[in-house]
Structures are given as C-alpha cells and as structure tokens.
Design a protein around this motif. Structure first.
Motif, PDB file in Angstrom:
ATOM      1  N   TYR A 262       0.837  -1.204   0.000  1.00  0.00           N
ATOM      2  CA  TYR A 262       0.000   0.000   0.000  1.00  0.00           C
ATOM      3  C   TYR A 262       0.874   1.257   0.000  1.00  0.00           C
ATOM      4  N   ILE A 263       1.885   1.282   0.861  1.00  0.00           N
ATOM      5  CA  ILE A 263       2.777   2.441   0.923  1.00  0.00           C
ATOM      6  C   ILE A 263       3.636   2.515  -0.341  1.00  0.00           C
ATOM      7  N   GLY A 264       3.975   1.353  -0.906  1.00  0.00           N
ATOM      8  CA  GLY A 264       4.731   1.350  -2.156  1.00  0.00           C
ATOM      9  C   GLY A 264       4.026   2.123  -3.257  1.00  0.00           C
ATOM     10  N   LEU A 265       2.724   1.935  -3.366  1.00  0.00           N
ATOM     11  CA  LEU A 265       1.955   2.702  -4.347  1.00  0.00           C
ATOM     12  C   LEU A 265       2.008   4.197  -4.039  1.00  0.00           C
ATOM     13  N   LYS A 266       1.894   4.533  -2.771  1.00  0.00           N
ATOM     14  CA  LYS A 266       1.933   5.943  -2.378  1.00  0.00           C
ATOM     15  C   LYS A 266       3.304   6.564  -2.632  1.00  0.00           C
ATOM     16  N   CYS A 267       4.338   5.724  -2.670  1.00  0.00           N
ATOM     17  CA  CYS A 267       5.691   6.214  -2.939  1.00  0.00           C
ATOM     18  C   CYS A 267       5.982   6.310  -4.433  1.00  0.00           C
ATOM     19  N   GLY A 268       5.006   5.970  -5.253  1.00  0.00           N
ATOM     20  CA  GLY A 268       5.184   6.120  -6.684  1.00  0.00           C
ATOM     21  C   GLY A 268       5.653   4.879  -7.416  1.00  0.00           C
ATOM     22  N   ILE A 269       5.704   3.730  -6.747  1.00  0.00           N
ATOM     23  CA  ILE A 269       6.024   2.494  -7.459  1.00  0.00           C
ATOM     24  C   ILE A 269       4.852   2.190  -8.390  1.00  0.00           C
ATOM     25  N   PRO A 270       5.109   1.937  -9.672  1.00  0.00           N
ATOM     26  CA  PRO A 270       4.008   1.756 -10.635  1.00  0.00           C
ATOM     27  C   PRO A 270       3.031   0.665 -10.217  1.00  0.00           C
ATOM     28  N   GLU A 271       1.765   0.904 -10.500  1.00  0.00           N
ATOM     29  CA  GLU A 271       0.718  -0.032 -10.089  1.00  0.00           C
ATOM     30  C   GLU A 271       0.917  -1.415 -10.694  1.00  0.00           C
ATOM     31  N   ASP A 272       1.349  -1.485 -11.965  1.00  0.00           N
ATOM     32  CA  ASP A 272       1.571  -2.791 -12.578  1.00  0.00           C
ATOM     33  C   ASP A 272       2.617  -3.585 -11.814  1.00  0.00           C
ATOM     34  N   TYR A 273       3.681  -2.887 -11.365  1.00  0.00           N
ATOM     35  CA  TYR A 273       4.716  -3.606 -10.621  1.00  0.00           C
ATOM     36  C   TYR A 273       4.181  -4.096  -9.277  1.00  0.00           C
ATOM     37  N   VAL A 274       3.440  -3.246  -8.569  1.00  0.00           N
ATOM     38  CA  VAL A 274       2.895  -3.649  -7.264  1.00  0.00           C
ATOM     39  C   VAL A 274       1.924  -4.811  -7.439  1.00  0.00           C
ATOM     40  N   THR A 275       1.130  -4.804  -8.511  1.00  0.00           N
ATOM     41  CA  THR A 275       0.202  -5.913  -8.764  1.00  0.00           C
ATOM     42  C   THR A 275       0.966  -7.208  -8.997  1.00  0.00           C
ATOM     43  N   LEU A 276       2.015  -7.149  -9.806  1.00  0.00           N
ATOM     44  CA  LEU A 276       2.844  -8.337 -10.039  1.00  0.00           C
ATOM     45  C   LEU A 276       3.432  -8.844  -8.735  1.00  0.00           C
ATOM     46  N   TYR A 277       3.964  -7.948  -7.934  1.00  0.00           N
ATOM     47  CA  TYR A 277       4.584  -8.331  -6.664  1.00  0.00           C
ATOM     48  C   TYR A 277       3.551  -8.936  -5.720  1.00  0.00           C
ATOM     49  N   ARG A 278       2.362  -8.331  -5.677  1.00  0.00           N
ATOM     50  CA  ARG A 278       1.317  -8.841  -4.788  1.00  0.00           C
ATOM     51  C   ARG A 278       0.867 -10.245  -5.203  1.00  0.00           C
ATOM     52  N   LEU A 279       0.731 -10.477  -6.494  1.00  0.00           N
ATOM     53  CA  LEU A 279       0.348 -11.806  -6.962  1.00  0.00           C
ATOM     54  C   LEU A 279       1.405 -12.841  -6.579  1.00  0.00           C
ATOM     55  N   THR A 280       2.674 -12.458  -6.698  1.00  0.00           N
ATOM     56  CA  THR A 280       3.752 -13.365  -6.295  1.00  0.00           C
ATOM     57  C   THR A 280       3.664 -13.692  -4.811  1.00  0.00           C
ATOM     58  N   MET A 281       3.452 -12.673  -3.995  1.00  0.00           N
ATOM     59  CA  MET A 281       3.407 -12.867  -2.550  1.00  0.00           C
ATOM     60  C   MET A 281       2.093 -13.476  -2.081  1.00  0.00           C
ATOM     61  N   SER A 282       1.057 -13.478  -2.941  1.00  0.00           N
ATOM     62  CA  SER A 282      -0.232 -14.052  -2.557  1.00  0.00           C
ATOM     63  C   SER A 282      -0.160 -15.559  -2.374  1.00  0.00           C
ATOM     64  N   VAL A 283       0.830 -16.188  -2.977  1.00  0.00           N
ATOM     65  CA  VAL A 283       0.935 -17.646  -2.860  1.00  0.00           C
ATOM     66  C   VAL A 283       1.317 -18.053  -1.433  1.00  0.00           C
ATOM     67  N   PRO A 284       2.366 -17.464  -0.844  1.00  0.00           N
ATOM     68  CA  PRO A 284       2.699 -17.846   0.539  1.00  0.00           C
ATOM     69  C   PRO A 284       1.956 -17.053   1.606  1.00  0.00           C
ATOM     70  N   LEU A 285       1.231 -15.984   1.214  1.00  0.00           N
ATOM     71  CA  LEU A 285       0.529 -15.157   2.202  1.00  0.00           C
ATOM     72  C   LEU A 285      -0.936 -15.027   1.807  1.00  0.00           C
ATOM     73  N   PHE A 286      -1.768 -15.819   2.436  1.00  0.00           N
ATOM     74  CA  PHE A 286      -3.199 -15.856   2.143  1.00  0.00           C
ATOM     75  C   PHE A 286      -3.969 -15.276   3.316  1.00  0.00           C
ATOM     76  N   PRO A 287      -4.963 -14.358   3.093  1.00  0.00           N
ATOM     77  CA  PRO A 287      -5.416 -13.790   1.822  1.00  0.00           C
ATOM     78  C   PRO A 287      -4.856 -12.368   1.626  1.00  0.00           C
ATOM     79  N   LEU A 288      -3.654 -12.257   1.095  1.00  0.00           N
ATOM     80  CA  LEU A 288      -2.977 -10.983   0.969  1.00  0.00           C
ATOM     81  C   LEU A 288      -3.793  -9.965   0.174  1.00  0.00           C
ATOM     82  N   SER A 289      -4.401 -10.404  -0.917  1.00  0.00           N
ATOM     83  CA  SER A 289      -5.152  -9.455  -1.748  1.00  0.00           C
ATOM     84  C   SER A 289      -6.320  -8.842  -0.985  1.00  0.00           C
TER      85      SER A 289
END
Length: 525
Positions: A262-289
C-alpha cells in the motif's frame, strides 16, 4: 495529509557492513554463495587487502561462518552479526574498543591496520549508483507510516552492504527503525522497485508489531487461515517456523506485507509492478489481496489502523469460515509451481513425461538432476523422480504430480490437455502460443524489462521463438498438479527451466520475458 514532518530517512552502504563483507571476501577467497559483489570489486578487495588475508579477523570469520555449515545456519549468523554492526559508529574510528566483543575488536583492528576507509572511499561512486534510485522512491515513506499508524520514528535508516548477501530484516529502537540487508549492484528501475518493497516491508514490522500487541485478540479466533495455507503448502510452511509457526507470526506477516505494498503505491512504485509483486506474494501469504484492498476502505473512513481494527477483524471473519476457507483460497490465490513442488514432496513422487523428440528426453534427464539437487539443498530430501514416455503411463501415474515436456505434436498428453491450458499451443505453420481465460477465472500477464513491468492484454503477441513453463491443477486429481514445459528450441526450454516456476507461467524469448498468474476460480478482478 497529516504528517509528523519530523522523520529523517537515510540510505547508505554502511561502512561497518562493508568492512564485514571485505573480511568475508578474504576469508573465502572471493567465492561463496553469500558474496554478491561484481568480479571487479572482488578482485579489488583481494588485491588491496592481500597483506591482511591471514589476519585474526579473517580467521575468525572463516571459522564462524564455515562453509561446511548449513546455508540457513550461516544466513542467520550473518544476520545476527550485521544487526550489531549496523547500529554502531564506524569501527575504524573507535579507539577505545574494550566495550566491543572480541569479534568486533578484531574487525576494528583490521579496519585501522588496513586503512579500510581508503578502500571504502575509493568505491563511493559504486555505492552511490546502487542507492540513488532507492533514495528517491523511499523519500515519501515516513509520512505514510504516520498516516496509517498515527505514530512515528525519528529516523528511518537503510543500512546495507554492497557485496554481502545479508538477509533483510529490521530493528526498531530508540526512535530509529533500521532496515538491514544488502543492495545489489546495477539497480535498474525494476530491481529498485522490488528492493524498495522489501525495505518498506521491513520498515513496517515495528509498527505492525505494536499494533498487534494491542489488537491481536480481535483476530485470535481466525487461525483457520493459517491452517489453510499449511494445508496447501505443507513443506514451505513446516520449514519456515518464523512465519508460519504461530498465527500471531503469520498475521504479523500479512499485515506487514500488505502495508508495504500500500505504501509502495503511495511512494510512486508503478501499479503494474505492485500488482505483479502482490500476486507473487499471494501464494505464501493468504489472503494478501483481501488485506491490501482493506486499506482503501480504511483510507476513505479517515481512520488509523488501530481505530479500524474491529472493522478489519469483522471483515476477515466474513471473508471465510473454517468450513469454506479452502474455497476462498482458490478464489484469490494463483496456481503456481510452488504448489506443485509442495505436493511433490508431500506425495513423494513426480513423473516427468517426455515427448518423442530426442532433445525432450535429454531435457527430462537434465530436469531430473536439477530437481533432485534443488530438493536436497532446500529440504534435505528428494522425492521419487520417474521418467516415462506417454505410452508407459499407468492410471495411477495420471493422478500423481506430472511434468510434461513437449508440444501437442511431440507429446500426446500435452495435446489432450491443450484446451485446458491458460497458455495454449496454436499451430499456424509452426507452433506458437496464445493466452486464454476460458479455463480460469482471472488472468494476469506482464512483460518484464530492466526498466519496467507492463501489464499485457491477453491478445498481445508472443515472440516467434519461445520457451514456456506453466502449471495447472491436475484434472485427474484435484490434489496434484501438472507443469508443462515446451519451446521452439532446446536452449530456450533450458532457460525457462532455470528462470521460471515461481509464477503460474513464464514465457522466455530472445530478449523477452513474460510472466503471468491465473486464478482458477472466479471472484471480482
């Protein structure tokens, strides 16, 4: 936006950590899994410090971090020593070192006798290049921790090594929160975004830990979320006690990671990158989304995390019950090789099915060796790995975990499964690939370059030369998985084996990298 306006953020290659790194390079003659420096830097260190290669500090590091020890033991020991080093003033300037432990006194002596400071200054430009992108991204972060938690640290300090792999971790004390880890060379924008999210995660830990001390009771009856992830990833969770040993620890990771993104988006990290990262982390961290989405609701309410905690807990209880939590898992979690590798270890067997091409059999043998080595290194055990042609398969084989090598032309089983594959094989004079969401609920595709991560439409073209790896659930047994590996030539198939497997699928071409995730059941996108 309200903010304390008092926090100071600093990012540096810490001289004490780099002193440790140089001594480590000498101790293992520049060759060790934890050494991350470029070859030219290693050569400089070995040359400059050659007269001190037999110093007591080098001997002590060689003994303490002996290469015969398990990887995780060395990893934890490096992390512990780096925590002590990062919080101290530069050791070379400490003349009265009686308060230091013996190991750090040896480090201080080495620094003074070798004039380590001169070496450090000679490489300042290298260090500055590695941190410049990070400093820009992280500059906005402190105000957002204040915005979420209503409390602050006076200083946010990134203390990193340039050349030693230090497990990322954080410490919060005396008004300062530290990120302690490593910053790799050649920090292109994509790598900078990834590392920024790791740092934001570590910065979030002290805030989340204080939050949970006050509010964990609201969530304590929802440990069935942890039970579900243990069921889906039995080996990942059993080997990572720090994150999965208790529901408290697991909830800490969920909050921490979702806050970081959430803070990454506020810091200007592109949304596509944060979405990719979140999907990757969603596998070991449920329910991250689901956690991530909750911060948008909280922001609209104008509440701090502590004020919003009862609402958050109520929503979490409403997302799933112990009876239907498994259904929610597959509504929000992509299918990946991580699931298959856990299932392979749990069931003790995988069958590699190669096609009629001679190169596919050779690739199957290469994959067998690669998997066995990886399992032994990572888990200390390896499952039964069986190689077969399609016509040798038994009904029981069809229900186990499978890895299929080949296209519909060379592997009959791939042909039978093609309509079920999210990345399908298409023939138009030659074999190519097409993405389809016919068999899945949600489909995410990303093109990755050194400069950016770009979300792709399903009809985006695929290179004419490609290597593919993708994982789906086994249609003959919902408790196991099937991974398909194919390519237009042997080199791309080998490359996709080496680089893929974390996501649902990976496509590699000449100067082309695409990764994607698909979620097999529905739900809102």
């Amino acid at each position: 936006m309200e903010t304390s306006n008092t926090s100071v953020l600093t990012v540096e290659i810490n001289p004490n950590l780099e002193l440790f790194a140089v001594i480590y390079i000498l101790a293992f003659n520049g060759s060790d899994p934890f050494i991350m420096a470029p070859p030219s830097y290693i050569k400089d260190a070995l040359t400059y410090f050659a007269p001190y290669k037999d110093s007591e500090a080098v001997k002590d590091v060689r003994e303490t971090f002996n290469s015969s020890l398990p990887f995780y033991t060395r990893d934890e020991a490096i992390m512990a020593l780096s925590t002590r080093l990062a919080k101290l003033n530069y050791l070379g300037n400490i003349t009265n070192d009686t308060a230091l432990g013996l190991d750090l006194r040896l480090f201080a002596e080495f620094a003074r006798e070798s004039n380590f400071e001169a070496f450090y200054r000679a490489h300042l430009k290298d260090y500055e290049r590695s941190i410049s992108n990070l400093s820009k991204i992280l500059s906005r972060a402190p105000r957002w921790y204040w915005h979420l938690f209503g409390r602050d640290y006076t200083r946010f300090r990134v203390e990193a090594s340039y050349s030693l792999r230090i497990h990322p971790h954080s410490v919060g004390e005396n008004g300062t929160v530290y990120y302690i880890g490593f910053i790799p060379r050649d920090m292109d924008p994509s790598k900078a975004h990834e590392l920024a999210l790791v740092i934001l995660h570590e910065f979030a830990h002290p805030f989340v830990e204080d939050f949970l001390k006050e509010n964990f009771q609201l969530f304590r009856n929802m440990s069935y979320y942890l039970n579900e992830i243990r069921s889906e990833l039995p080996f990942t969770t059993s080997y990572d006690v720090d994150h999965y040993g208790t529901f408290y620890n697991y909830l800490d990771e969920l909050f921490t990671e979702s806050v970081a993104e959430y803070i990454g988006l506020k810091c200007g990290i592109p949304e596509d990158y944060v979405t990719l990262y979140r999907l990757t982390m969603s596998v070991p961290l449920f329910p991250l989304s689901k956690f991530f989405e909750e911060y948008s609701h909280m922001e609209k309410s104008g509440m701090k995390v502590s004020e919003y905690a009862p609402i958050f807990a109520r929503h979490m209880a409403e997302w799933a019950t112990p009876e239907n939590v498994s259904a929610l898992y597959w509504e929000v979690t992509p299918v990946t090789w991580v699931h298959e590798t856990n299932s392979i270890l749990f069931n003790g067997k995988v069958v590699i099915v190669y096609g009629t091409s001679g190169s596919e059999k050779a690739l199957a043998e290469f994959l067998e060796k690669t998997l066995k080595r990886g399992y032994l290194q990572g888990y200390g055990q390896a499952p039964s790995i069986v190689l077969k042609e399609v016509d040798e398969l038994t009904p029981d084989d069809m229900k186990t975990n499978l890895i299929l090598i080949g296209t519909p032309e060379t592997n009959e089983l791939v042909e039978r499964l093609n309509d079920r594959l999210p990345v399908k094989f298409l023939f138009n004079g030659s074999w190519t690939l097409g993405r389809s969401n016919d068999s899945v609920g949600k489909f995410f595709a990303f093109k990755i370059t050194n400069e950016s991560v770009i979300s792709l439409p399903l009809n985006a073209p695929v290179p004419s030369q490609w290597g593919l790896i993708e994982t789906i659930k086994n249609p003959w047994n919902s408790d196991t998985y099937i991974t398909v590996i194919a390519g237009t030539d042997e080199s791309l198939m080998g490359e996709v084996i080496r680089k893929g497997r974390v996501e649902s699928y990976t496509i590699i071409g000449r100067n082309y990298l695409e990764v994607g995730f698909y979620i097999e059941r529905g739900g809102e996108r």
